[in-house]
Structures are given as structure tokens and as C-alpha cells.
Design a protein around this motif. Sequence first.
Motif, PDB file in Angstrom:
ATOM      1  N   LYS A 239       0.995  -1.067  -0.197  1.00 36.08           N
ATOM      2  CA  LYS A 239       0.030   0.006   0.282  1.00 36.08           C
ATOM      3  C   LYS A 239       0.895   1.178   0.102  1.00 36.08           C
ATOM      4  O   LYS A 239       0.444   2.366  -0.343  1.00 36.08           O
ATOM      5  N   ALA A 240       2.080   0.755   1.073  1.00 36.44           N
ATOM      6  CA  ALA A 240       2.484   2.260   0.639  1.00 36.44           C
ATOM      7  C   ALA A 240       4.112   2.893  -0.220  1.00 36.44           C
ATOM      8  O   ALA A 240       4.337   3.221  -0.100  1.00 36.44           O
ATOM      9  N   LYS A 241       3.917   1.448  -1.400  1.00 37.33           N
ATOM     10  CA  LYS A 241       4.585   1.742  -2.583  1.00 37.33           C
ATOM     11  C   LYS A 241       5.958   1.357  -2.062  1.00 37.33           C
ATOM     12  O   LYS A 241       6.785   2.538  -2.153  1.00 37.33           O
ATOM     13  N   GLY A 242       6.325   0.428  -0.689  1.00 39.29           N
ATOM     14  CA  GLY A 242       7.602   0.371  -0.429  1.00 39.29           C
ATOM     15  C   GLY A 242       8.476  -0.191  -1.814  1.00 39.29           C
ATOM     16  O   GLY A 242       7.906  -1.102  -2.638  1.00 39.29           O
ATOM     17  N   ASP A 243       9.997   0.221  -1.656  1.00 39.83           N
ATOM     18  CA  ASP A 243      10.488  -0.771  -2.647  1.00 39.83           C
ATOM     19  C   ASP A 243      11.795  -1.063  -2.005  1.00 39.83           C
ATOM     20  O   ASP A 243      12.781  -1.161  -3.112  1.00 39.83           O
ATOM     21  N   ARG A 244      12.220  -1.870  -0.981  1.00 38.88           N
ATOM     22  CA  ARG A 244      12.871  -2.672  -0.448  1.00 38.88           C
ATOM     23  C   ARG A 244      12.273  -4.281  -0.495  1.00 38.88           C
ATOM     24  O   ARG A 244      11.146  -4.517   0.288  1.00 38.88           O
TER      25      ARG A 244
END
Length: 366
Positions: A239-244
Motif C-alpha cells: 500500500k505504501a509502495k515500498g521499494d525494498r
Amino acid sequence: MRSTKRLAAGAIAAALGITTLAACGGSDGKKTSGEASGSGSKTVTLVSHDSFNASDPVLKAFTAQTGYNVKVLKSGDAGAALNQEILTKGSPRGDVFFGVDNTLLSRALDNGIFTPYEAKGLDRVPADVQVDKDKHRVTPVDTGDICVNYDKKYFADKKLAPPQSFDDLIKPEYKDLLVTENVATSSPGLGFMLGSVAKYGDEGWQDYWKKLKANGVKVVDGWEQAYNTDFSGSAGGKKAKGDRPLVVSYASSPPAEVIYADPKPTEAPTGVATATCFRQTEFAGLLKGAKNEAGGKALLDFLISKKFQEDMPLQMFVDPVAKDAAVPPEFTKFGAKITNSATVAPDKIAKNRDQWVKTWSSLVLK
């Protein structure tokens, strides 16, 4: 710092829009039946960190078995809760303390806050987790593993094998993929650092972190941000568009992702790098000066009973220590079996923890 996985599981549930309810008798400030009747001896008080949880049926079973009602006094994170008991040594706020783990154990023992008691049923608990077995000042209750988790979809899409070891994490193909927690402010962050100490030794761990920093590791304050914001594989991270696609979390995180999902997936969306794990063990002890010592001893017996041990995994997302306690099928189906988790002796942690944290901070944060 947290010692259990309950808040982690709760955060996963929140990310999925699910409300979780605590079920600890007396923990909401209301009087238990023993208190209401004015019979203090019928109430046994458990002091713990905020992550303690047990189901109502199990607590009621304890009352039916012993006649004691359980009042749970939650006192912040594990370190804060322990510090309060040290400050009130001899005049404790309760009868039993639960939640001191192997990273904090020496502090509790050195301050003499526990009365020795050999809990009934310890013969069902493996010797390797009975670190105080000669004196029985504390009783082991649960274990858990801090491990790197990975986003299965990311690695499948990239046709890249996910890392499995500490050594893998410093390879160029995993550059800028890992997020971890600050060692000074986070229990999983500290556990991951201790795992590197166990792996590379007193000198080698520092060189390892230099390489990890050069390989683009990201450091955030706590588990909530790392897992539910930056990690691309979690419900919250999506949802937070995490990229890790790599994060320091728990071996029990993949089952939690499945258990709290609606609809439930057929397999966990995340996996565990099984050679990156650090083993945490949580202990409970009879507080010195306890007003209800008999009740406290009965509660310690109960904490390692088969009934309580089998209730724990889905309440606090930890593993039972009793050899005869079964784990939920979700743990077996969706979790990873960790057989080679690293450990560091509690007295070594006590001797070096503050300096290790300072050294880590100077290497990684500057």
C-alpha cells in the motif's frame, strides 16, 4: 524494543484492515473476579511488556485449575518494563515478570529481581534454552527468530534467486535491496546485528557492516516503518509502495501475512532467508517480594504447560519451548523451519552490548 512478535502481527493485521483484540484477563484495568470479591490472594499479577497476549479460554482454564485469576499489567516495551522492576526491586508491582529475553537477561539477573523457583514441567523443555538451569531464577517460555524476509514476487519477476545468508546480502546483485532497523532503537535491529557478531566474530562483524553499508543497506528507526512502509512484500508495504524487497523481520512474519489476509492466499507472499537468523528466547520469573508467591509459582508452572504453550503461537507469533506442544498448521505450512539460528551468550551480550551499539552507530549511521 520488543521481545515478541505480537505487535508485528497486529501491525500486519492493521495493514490488511483487520482489528485484533487482546484477550488478557484484567489487562484493561477492570477488576478480576478475585479483586472484586476483595480477596487479593485469589489474584496473581503478571507484569509484562505490551506484546503479551493469551486467549480468554486459556486464562479461564488456569483459573479453573488453580483458583487464581490473572491480572496482566502491561508496562511498555521489554526494556522499559524491566527497568521499572529493577527500580522497584523488593516491592514489585506484581508476582511474575514475563518478557525478559536473552539480550536483556543478564541485566535482570545481575539486579537480583527474581526469587528462584524450579517450575513444574521443565523436563519437557530442552536444556539449551534453560540458560539459568542451575539456579532457576528464570523459566524459558518461548523462542523466536529474527531473520531477513524477502518479497517472493520481486525476485521471481527479476529472475533472481533470493539471498539466504549473511554473505549473500553483501553481493552486488542485492545492492540497495535491504532495509533494517536501528540497532539502538529496535529489538529486531539489535538481533540482526548480534547475528552478525555470532557469524563473523568480535572483529569481523564490523567489517561486515562496512560492506553492508557500501552495498546500500537502508536503516530506519523501527520494525513498523521497515516492514509496513519500506518492504515491498508486506501488505502494508504494498500500500505504501515500498521499494525494498528485503527486510529484517521474523521467521513468523510469512504465516502472519497469510493468517490475516482476506482472502487467504495459497502460499505466503514472503519468504525467509534461513541463514540470517538470530534466536531470541523469552523468560519469566517470580518477582522477589511478590505478594502472592504461591500464585506466582502456579502461573510459572502454567506458562510452560501444554495448554498455554499451544495457545502462544497465534497469540504472540512465537514458538513454544515445550517439546510436547504442537505448533499451528499455518506455522508449518507457511513458515520456515529454522535449524541453524545464531545465538550469543547473555553474559557476552551484557558485557559488550553498549559498546557494540556505539560502534555500529559510528560505522553505519555516519
